[in-house]
Design an enzyme around this catalytic site. Structure first.
Site, PDB file in Angstrom:
ATOM      1  N   GLU A   1    -106.027  28.993  96.296  1.00  0.00           N
ATOM      2  CA  GLU A   1    -104.987  28.571  95.263  1.00  0.00           C
ATOM      3  C   GLU A   1    -104.985  27.270  95.288  1.00  0.00           C
ATOM      4  O   GLU A   1    -105.762  26.974  93.843  1.00  0.00           O
ATOM      5  CB  GLU A   1    -103.402  29.254  95.841  1.00  0.00           C
ATOM      6  CG  GLU A   1    -102.547  29.642  94.678  1.00  0.00           C
ATOM      7  CD  GLU A   1    -101.301  30.234  94.610  1.00  0.00           C
ATOM      8  OE1 GLU A   1    -101.185  30.846  95.808  1.00  0.00           O
ATOM      9  OE2 GLU A   1    -101.211  30.403  93.415  1.00  0.00           O
TER      10      GLU A   1
ATOM     11  N   GLN B   1    -101.683  37.934  92.535  1.00  0.00           N
ATOM     12  CA  GLN B   1    -101.002  37.592  94.022  1.00  0.00           C
ATOM     13  C   GLN B   1     -99.840  38.232  93.730  1.00  0.00           C
ATOM     14  O   GLN B   1     -98.432  38.083  93.402  1.00  0.00           O
ATOM     15  CB  GLN B   1    -100.686  36.276  94.112  1.00  0.00           C
ATOM     16  CG  GLN B   1    -102.134  35.635  94.114  1.00  0.00           C
ATOM     17  CD  GLN B   1    -102.250  34.290  94.539  1.00  0.00           C
ATOM     18  OE1 GLN B   1    -102.140  34.291  95.616  1.00  0.00           O
ATOM     19  NE2 GLN B   1    -102.085  33.748  93.548  1.00  0.00           N
TER      20      GLN B   1
HETATM   21  C1  LIG Z   1     -96.432  28.805  87.730  1.00  0.00           C
HETATM   22  C2  LIG Z   1     -96.134  30.092  88.553  1.00  0.00           C
HETATM   23  C3  LIG Z   1     -96.938  31.092  88.965  1.00  0.00           C
HETATM   24  C4  LIG Z   1     -96.697  31.904  90.523  1.00  0.00           C
HETATM   25  N1  LIG Z   1     -97.274  32.913  90.459  1.00  0.00           N
HETATM   26  C5  LIG Z   1     -97.217  33.642  91.304  1.00  0.00           C
HETATM   27  C6  LIG Z   1     -97.699  34.689  91.768  1.00  0.00           C
HETATM   28  O1  LIG Z   1     -98.636  34.722  90.966  1.00  0.00           O
HETATM   29  N2  LIG Z   1     -97.423  35.143  93.451  1.00  0.00           N
HETATM   30  C7  LIG Z   1     -96.737  35.068  94.146  1.00  0.00           C
HETATM   31  O2  LIG Z   1     -96.763  35.260  94.928  1.00  0.00           O
HETATM   32  N3  LIG Z   1     -96.053  33.867  93.969  1.00  0.00           N
HETATM   33  C8  LIG Z   1     -96.148  32.905  92.774  1.00  0.00           C
HETATM   34  N4  LIG Z   1     -95.110  31.981  92.350  1.00  0.00           N
HETATM   35  C9  LIG Z   1     -94.118  31.184  93.249  1.00  0.00           C
HETATM   36  C10 LIG Z   1     -94.474  30.333  93.946  1.00  0.00           C
HETATM   37  O3  LIG Z   1     -95.995  30.147  95.142  1.00  0.00           O
HETATM   38  C11 LIG Z   1     -93.090  29.364  94.362  1.00  0.00           C
HETATM   39  O4  LIG Z   1     -92.595  29.588  93.567  1.00  0.00           O
HETATM   40  C12 LIG Z   1     -93.529  28.872  95.323  1.00  0.00           C
HETATM   41  O5  LIG Z   1     -93.932  28.995  96.442  1.00  0.00           O
HETATM   42  C13 LIG Z   1     -92.048  27.547  95.631  1.00  0.00           C
HETATM   43  O6  LIG Z   1     -91.216  28.889  96.037  1.00  0.00           O
HETATM   44  P1  LIG Z   1     -89.642  27.840  95.257  1.00  0.00           P
HETATM   45  O7  LIG Z   1     -89.488  28.254  93.897  1.00  0.00           O
HETATM   46  O8  LIG Z   1     -89.061  29.149  95.852  1.00  0.00           O
HETATM   47  O9  LIG Z   1     -89.465  27.191  95.684  1.00  0.00           O
HETATM   48  P2  LIG Z   1     -88.452  27.056  97.413  1.00  0.00           P
HETATM   49  O10 LIG Z   1     -88.763  27.637  98.250  1.00  0.00           O
HETATM   50  O11 LIG Z   1     -87.253  26.859  97.276  1.00  0.00           O
HETATM   51  O12 LIG Z   1     -88.259  25.497  97.600  1.00  0.00           O
HETATM   52  C14 LIG Z   1     -87.450  24.676  96.834  1.00  0.00           C
HETATM   53  C15 LIG Z   1     -87.466  23.081  96.692  1.00  0.00           C
HETATM   54  O13 LIG Z   1     -87.715  22.742  98.394  1.00  0.00           O
HETATM   55  C16 LIG Z   1     -89.001  22.279  98.204  1.00  0.00           C
HETATM   56  N5  LIG Z   1     -88.919  22.636  99.842  1.00  0.00           N
HETATM   57  C17 LIG Z   1     -88.806  23.656 100.417  1.00  0.00           C
HETATM   58  N6  LIG Z   1     -89.391  23.176 101.751  1.00  0.00           N
HETATM   59  C18 LIG Z   1     -89.624  22.757 102.266  1.00  0.00           C
HETATM   60  C19 LIG Z   1     -89.578  21.574 103.169  1.00  0.00           C
HETATM   61  N7  LIG Z   1     -90.390  22.071 104.088  1.00  0.00           N
HETATM   62  N8  LIG Z   1     -90.259  20.433 103.254  1.00  0.00           N
HETATM   63  C20 LIG Z   1     -90.110  20.341 101.650  1.00  0.00           C
HETATM   64  N9  LIG Z   1     -90.210  20.144 100.704  1.00  0.00           N
HETATM   65  C21 LIG Z   1     -89.777  21.651 100.624  1.00  0.00           C
HETATM   66  C22 LIG Z   1     -89.838  22.562  97.889  1.00  0.00           C
HETATM   67  O14 LIG Z   1     -91.165  22.113  97.412  1.00  0.00           O
HETATM   68  C23 LIG Z   1     -89.086  22.969  96.293  1.00  0.00           C
HETATM   69  O15 LIG Z   1     -89.388  21.800  95.019  1.00  0.00           O
HETATM   70  C24 LIG Z   1     -96.063  31.294  90.974  1.00  0.00           C
HETATM   71  C25 LIG Z   1     -94.786  30.109  90.912  1.00  0.00           C
HETATM   72  C26 LIG Z   1     -94.641  29.228  89.387  1.00  0.00           C
HETATM   73  C27 LIG Z   1     -94.095  28.001  88.833  1.00  0.00           C
END
Ligand SMILES: Cc1cc2nc3c(=O)[nH]c(=O)nc-3n(C[C@H](O)[C@H](O)[C@H](O)COP(=O)(O)OP(=O)(O)OC[C@H]3O[C@@H](n4cnc5c(N)ncnc54)[C@H](O)[C@@H]3O)c2cc1C
Length: 420
Positions: free
Chosen positions: A254, A136
């Site tokens: 997912e 992805q």
């Molecule tokens: C094991 C793992 C596998 C992954 N695999 C993939 C992959 O294959 N492909 C891919 O594209 N991505 C992948 N990811 C990325 C993953 O989808 C993102 O890490 C995830 O969507 C959260 O984004 P972030 O870590 O940047 O958090 P951020 O967006 O920086 O958010 C930080 C925190 O703030 C909270 N937050 C943000 N906005 C809000 C809101 N509106 N309301 C409440 N809380 C909020 C979030 O929930 C989070 O806890 C993976 C991540 C992990 C950990």
């Protein structure tokens, strides 16, 4: 080693009864797959992917791959009950579980739902047989949870498209043949309306994959760069500028897969290989079986496993009958994160100091408990964070008011972003 593909006795509808399928699977598994080994955490590497492709090829040749995918695209055309029976029988065997997420249960499922007939015929058989691995390409360096804010750019050039930008946290992109890549195709409309999803070959000219080393030693995450990558128009999944609909369906698959509700996941959920140390064995080995606090923790883990199983059935059937919206898969995704934390935390506490300073990181009990603890937050971030799952449950399942958003209805080019 047998690779015979008997279809068993079909019922009046032409479908093999589940119990006959189960017995056939039991016999085939015993003859063709080795027993599961302990898989050390953070150890998914090139050889794991090669092995997974070989095993999937074997399962495919044996007639047990793609159980819930239609026959015309290389599957078996059977239902979730057949998959469930196979999963129960497969517990204890070595299985290519790394192919489940995202390759089969997310990417193939999305292509099945929203791909063109040509795309389904071209790509699904390769995924189901283990020939091709998919990843992805959603998250970007400048944004995570706000997936609709992607800025990787797609521009139309005659018959082709040109992609420029970068993705991050792309699990196993280094091992993948293709990725589903969300791009911004239109900057003059609100953020959800100007996106387009593409099938992107990872070996295409202009694609560079960098691997990222994590604190637990794993390096399956990647950052992927796109420099003038050319893609034919036939690689668009869904409609141009309607990539949010494709991404939403992909995210549904997912959450369902992460939550344990996907009919496309093959293999047992609570296997030793998939879930690390057996906590009961660990407590016995460390002489803590009589300790009431340890017993409480073992009970908590067991309760979460049992509830998880029932929740998957309950929510899965409610979504299937329309009683609950597909967004309810976020309940499964949220609960699975809680279950993982309960289990990893209990393992870490029971292993004690040996989880950090024990004789070997590869030791399935102690060292593995430590390594898994380091990556426990992955369960509440990967596949979309649990906070976002809570938002979805409150807004889309319970009908509570929507969160305020300053960019609602604003053309994306006018939305303030990171320092803009
Ligand atoms: C094991 C793992 C596998 C992954 N695999 C993939 C992959 O294959 N492909 C891919 O594209 N991505 C992948 N990811 C990325 C993953 O989808 C993102 O890490 C995830 O969507 C959260 O984004 P972030 O870590 O940047 O958090 P951020 O967006 O920086 O958010 C930080 C925190 O703030 C909270 N937050 C943000 N906005 C809000 C809101 N509106 N309301 C409440 N809380 C909020 C979030 O929930 C989070 O806890 C993976 C991540 C992990 C950990």
């Amino acid at each position: 080693m047998s690779t015979a593909t008997s279809t068993g006795t079909a019922d009046a509808t032409g479908t093999e009864p589940v119990e006959e399928f189960r017995l056939r699977a039991r016999a085939w598994l015993a003859e063709n797959l080795p027993p599961a080994a302990d898989t050390p955490a953070g150890n998914i590497d090139d050889d794991v992917w090669l092995r997974a492709r070989v095993l999937q090829g074997r399962i495919h040749a044996g007639g047990f791959a793609g159980i819930c995918f239609p026959k015309e695209y290389g599957g078996l055309g059977l239902g979730p009950d057949h998959q469930h029976a196979f999963n129960e029988e497969a517990a204890g065997y070595e299985l290519p579980i790394v192919l489940n997420v995202p390759s089969v249960a997310i990417c193939a499922a999305t292509i099945l739902d929203l791909g063109t007939e040509e795309q389904k015929k071209q790509y699904l058989p390769g995924i189901i047989s283990g020939r091709d691995v998919w990843c992805q390409l959603l998250s970007e360096p400048g944004g995570g949870s706000d997936l609709a804010g992607v800025i990787t750019k797609s521009e139309r050039n005659g018959e082709d498209w040109t992609i420029n930008g970068s993705k991050v946290w792309s699990s196993a992109a280094y091992a993948a043949d293709y990725g589903l890549c969300l791009t911004r195709s239109n900057w003059d409309v609100p953020k959800h309306s100007g996106l387009t999803m593409f099938i992107l070959p990872l070996k295409a000219p202009g694609v560079t994959v960098h691997r990222i080393k994590l604190v637990n030693g794993a390096n399956e995450f990647c950052q992927v760069f796109f420099d003038d990558v050319r893609l034919p128009a036939g690689n668009v999944v869904g409609a141009v500028d309607d990539g949010w609909a494709t991404a939403s369906q992909q995210l549904f698959h997912e959450r369902n897969a992460m939550g344990g509700g996907s009919p496309y996941v093959s293999g047992p959920r609570f296997s030793k290989a998939a879930h690390g140390p057996n906590l009961l064995e660990l407590a016995r080995e460390t002489g803590q079986l009589g300790d009431t606090s340890v017993r409480d923790q073992l009970a908590d883990v067991r309760i979460m496993q049992v509830v998880s199983k029932q929740l998957v059935r309950r929510i899965g059937s409610a979504i299937a009958t329309g009683e609950l919206t597909p967004q309810a898969s976020s309940i499964l995704r949220l609960f699975e994160a809680e279950r993982t934390w309960t289990e990893y935390d209990a393992a870490f506490r029971i292993a004690g100091a040996n989880a950090v300073a024990g004789p070997s990181l590869q030791d399935p009990g102690h060292g593995q408990a430590g390594l898994r603890y380091l990556s426990r937050q992955a369960g509440s971030l990967g596949g979309g964070s649990t906070e976002i799952a809570r938002n979805i449950i409150s807004e889309r399942v319970l009908g509570m008011p929507r969160e305020a958003a300053a960019d609602r209805g604003v053309a994306f080019k006018d939305v303030k972003r990171g320092g803009a």
